[in-house]
Design an enzyme around this catalytic site. Structure first.
Site, mmCIF file in Angstrom:
data_model
loop_
_atom_site.group_PDB
_atom_site.id
_atom_site.type_symbol
_atom_site.label_atom_id
_atom_site.label_comp_id
_atom_site.label_asym_id
_atom_site.label_seq_id
_atom_site.Cartn_x
_atom_site.Cartn_y
_atom_site.Cartn_z
ATOM 1 C CE LYS A 107 -0.329 -1.084 4.648
ATOM 2 N NZ LYS A 107 0.327 -2.423 4.460
ATOM 3 N N GLY A 189 1.370 -9.958 18.756
ATOM 4 C CA GLY A 189 2.091 -9.912 17.419
ATOM 5 C C GLY A 189 0.854 -8.992 16.516
ATOM 6 C CE LYS A 207 -3.987 -1.456 5.178
ATOM 7 N NZ LYS A 207 -4.104 -2.047 6.613
#
Lengths: 439, 439
Positions: A107, A189, A207
């Site tokens: 992106k 994570g 985005k």
């Protein structure tokens, strides 16, 4: 059966390794679906000796993605290197220069160079597919580029960052602080060691910039996006929102207005009973509002090796199913040469509802003063909630206002006037309200 | 620019008239997006003199859709005639026989003849696009045929009938009876004068049959679908569901099991906090569960002239963007010759949770008897709610059971055993529970 489609994969992180594994394990099914085999002829990554759990024998190895793009025997170059410049940029240019199609999940790269890449690709009749670059596994690029052709978009918005949505969901469900949830996201994570890029909205902005171009046919303008992250959202905001029938989500919103196109990323109140309000945890969602179709909402995984690899694979199979050079999907929805300059709408002209939370000293006349400042700026109120904590005589009082649709400029002026009155404790919290077209 | 794509539209009802209007009004934008113009060269409908609010001058008129398909100067035949046989069937065959691509919104036609049509099309390298046939404007066909290539599906389910969802939503929100809401739906044009086809689930079944084939690669088997409509859902069921944290939706579900593929259409309890539970009114939703991507949910308009026309237009522009004959998307996801026979899983082997509502006489030992019959059939219970109405001494008592995952066969046996005990008043109500993968 046609010749095999030869692909080269640059970048063997989580997504790249998933992709190699899936293509190898499902070669028969893919060949049946595409009418031709998909063969990985080349890969590149930094460390040749790392164990990625995939069999790379028979595949040409390149240490350098640019060398792969320039030299490998490939029909399609898969860019999974990452980064807006450097090797990702150079290798995509090299592939296009050679007449090789490109698939990318990047992106940041597209937000910076997308228009130029589109021009280069279209000059040579090449495809650039990038489904994984926005909202991971959700096929929003395909929906906008292919399904909704002919529609005029009015607004496109969504939850496009799993880290932020995970944090906001946990804050609400468990009554935890932003900091505690961020730590938990890092442990699991879901957040980077340096989470700035996610929590301050930059990732969502990249985005959004791509969706804006697909929706409105304007050049990508990733630097002209209003940005506000979630780091100052408190559990008090979340609770007050819930009480008033709202939930807080970090949304990216692109909207056509009379003065131009708004692009904004900020914490947003959405109605509690709306579909998008139920999108929890790391899940993403994108809503497309257009004049012929109406409203389309897509909900799905926004990240993760497999979900992202699935989107990349869809892009590859689209190329496999077409004869090279035969399909004419413009990279950015319309030919790059016909994109219009981006005409930015000013944030101060934004129209919408606002949630305003003020902490004030418990003193006669304060409530009246606040109401007066609102009225003086032409702001009409949908609801007002005043709550004393009554722990001590001079404990602060919380006042929460929800406005009817008004101009951002009026809200800023009213809040500024209130600040000058001297009864505020701390900074006022202002959160925009966004309503889906259908509730 | 390439030559214009010439299309012929058979059927000028709400969808057909919308389509003509949109293509005429947006001809420039469509030409830019597709790289070629889209020109309507022929139309057909029953009554030439009816005013449809569109300009048909310069377009060749046919009274008979078959004649249009056989003779018009077209690249694509758009079938909006409707019906599983007759003119729709004949005209599609005529178009394919001539080497003309087909776009159709006709679920009944595809449910009956889809495999044969796919074979005919693939022999000639032709496309059949049918996005509008399932869930109206939601691009589920494209997602399954193109985005999710390589994924193995485990379950596909959705709200695919707006009439039923409208009725269930109003019953819940306003506490009205099924009959009252059906009348209201008829008054508003959301239900036909004879609503059987919608409310008994046949319409959903046609759509489901198509999704099943795309998901599992088996031949279309629309006649092998377990069907249960919503006409016996009462306000008591809806209230009891809400109390236990569920909402009732009519779902079509296709699921791979160890013994085959389940295809079933029935009222279903979905968790109140799931995303699909928030899909209200005439809106549709389709969920796709697959092994690489995970879960994808799409929510949007399932019917209406414009939304349906938008999907048909997307299908047309896909053909316009490809060079005729160049793209190789198999009509049903894999070449028709490679579809497998449908292997039906028996409903009595269905595994899941069940909601069971019983009205019983208020007598000692009844509760214990019910619990015993459940235990004897190996059914473990998640919750039991007993409620006396206490209006009169011998008023019936309502007992609501929610089971843990169990076999349908066990539930049927237990309910049958309970019926034999003689304390039931009226028929027992049994509603299956369906849980999204992610809550």
């Amino acid at each position: 059966m046609a010749d095999a489609l030869k692909i080269g994969i640059a970048g063997l992180g989580t997504v790249g390794a998933s992709l190699v594994r899936i293509i190898q394990q499902r070669s028969n099914a893919l060949a049946v679906a595409c009418g031709r085999a998909i063969t990985i002829t080349a890969v590149s990554a930094r460390d040749r000796n790392k164990d990625r759990g995939v069999d790379l024998s028979g595949i040409t190895w390149f240490d350098d993605p640019v060398a792969l793009a320039e030299n490998a025997d490939i029909d399609v170059f898969i860019e999974l290197v990452g980064g807006a410049d450097g090797a990702a940029d150079k290798s995509v240019r090299a592939a296009l220069a050679r007449g090789v199609h490109v698939v990318t999940a990047n992106k940041a790269l597209l937000a910076r160079h997308g228009v130029e890449f589109a021009r280069l690709a279209e000059e040579k009749g090449l495809l650039i597919n990038y489904e994984a670059a926005v909202a991971g596994g959700i096929p929003v690029i395909k929906a906008m580029r292919e399904s909704l052709t002919g529609n005029n978009f009015s607004r496109v918005y969504g939850i496009m960052n799993g880290t932020c949505n995970y944090i906001l969901t946990r804050m609400e469900k468990e009554g935890l602080s932003f900091e505690a949830c961020l730590k938990e996201a890092q442990r699991l994570g879901y957040a980077e060691a340096d989470p700035t890029f996610d929590i301050e909205g930059n990732d969502t902005a990249h985005k959004l910039a791509i969706l804006t171009t697909l929706a409105f046919g304007s050049e990508i303008a990733a630097d002209d996006i209003y940005l506000e992250g979630i780091s100052n959202i408190s559990i008090e905001d979340i609770n007050a929102a819930a009480e008033l029938g709202y939930r807080i989500k970090l949304l990216g919103v692109a909207q056509r207005t009379e003065t131009g196109i708004e692009q904004r990323v900020h914490p947003t109140m959405v109605p509690l009973d709306s579909v998008i309000a139920q999108v929890d945890g790391v899940t993403n969602a994108v809503a497309l509002e257009s004049d012929i179709l109406g409203e389309l909402l897509m909900v799905g995984p926004g990240a993760g090796g497999n979900a992202t690899a699935s989107a990349v694979l869809g892009d590859i199979t689209d190329i496999a199913k077409s004869r090279p050079g035969a399909q004419q999907v413009p990279v950015l929805g319309r030919p790059a040469a016909l994109l219009e300059p981006y005409r930015q709408a000013k944030m101060k002209s934004h129209e919408g509802g606002y949630f305003i939370r003020l902490s004030v000293v418990d003193r006669a006349g304060v409530f009246a003063s606040i109401a007066t400042k609102m009225a003086e700026n032409g702001i009409s109120l949908e609801s007002i909630v005043q709550r004393s904590q009554h722990t001590t005589a001079d404990a602060p009082v919380t006042i929460v206002l929800v406005t009817h649709a008004t101009m951002e400029n009026a809200v800023r002026k009213a809040v500024s006037a209130i600040k000058h009155e001297g009864y505020l404790i701390g900074e006022p919290q202002v959160i925009r309200i966004e309503r889906p077209k259908t509730a």
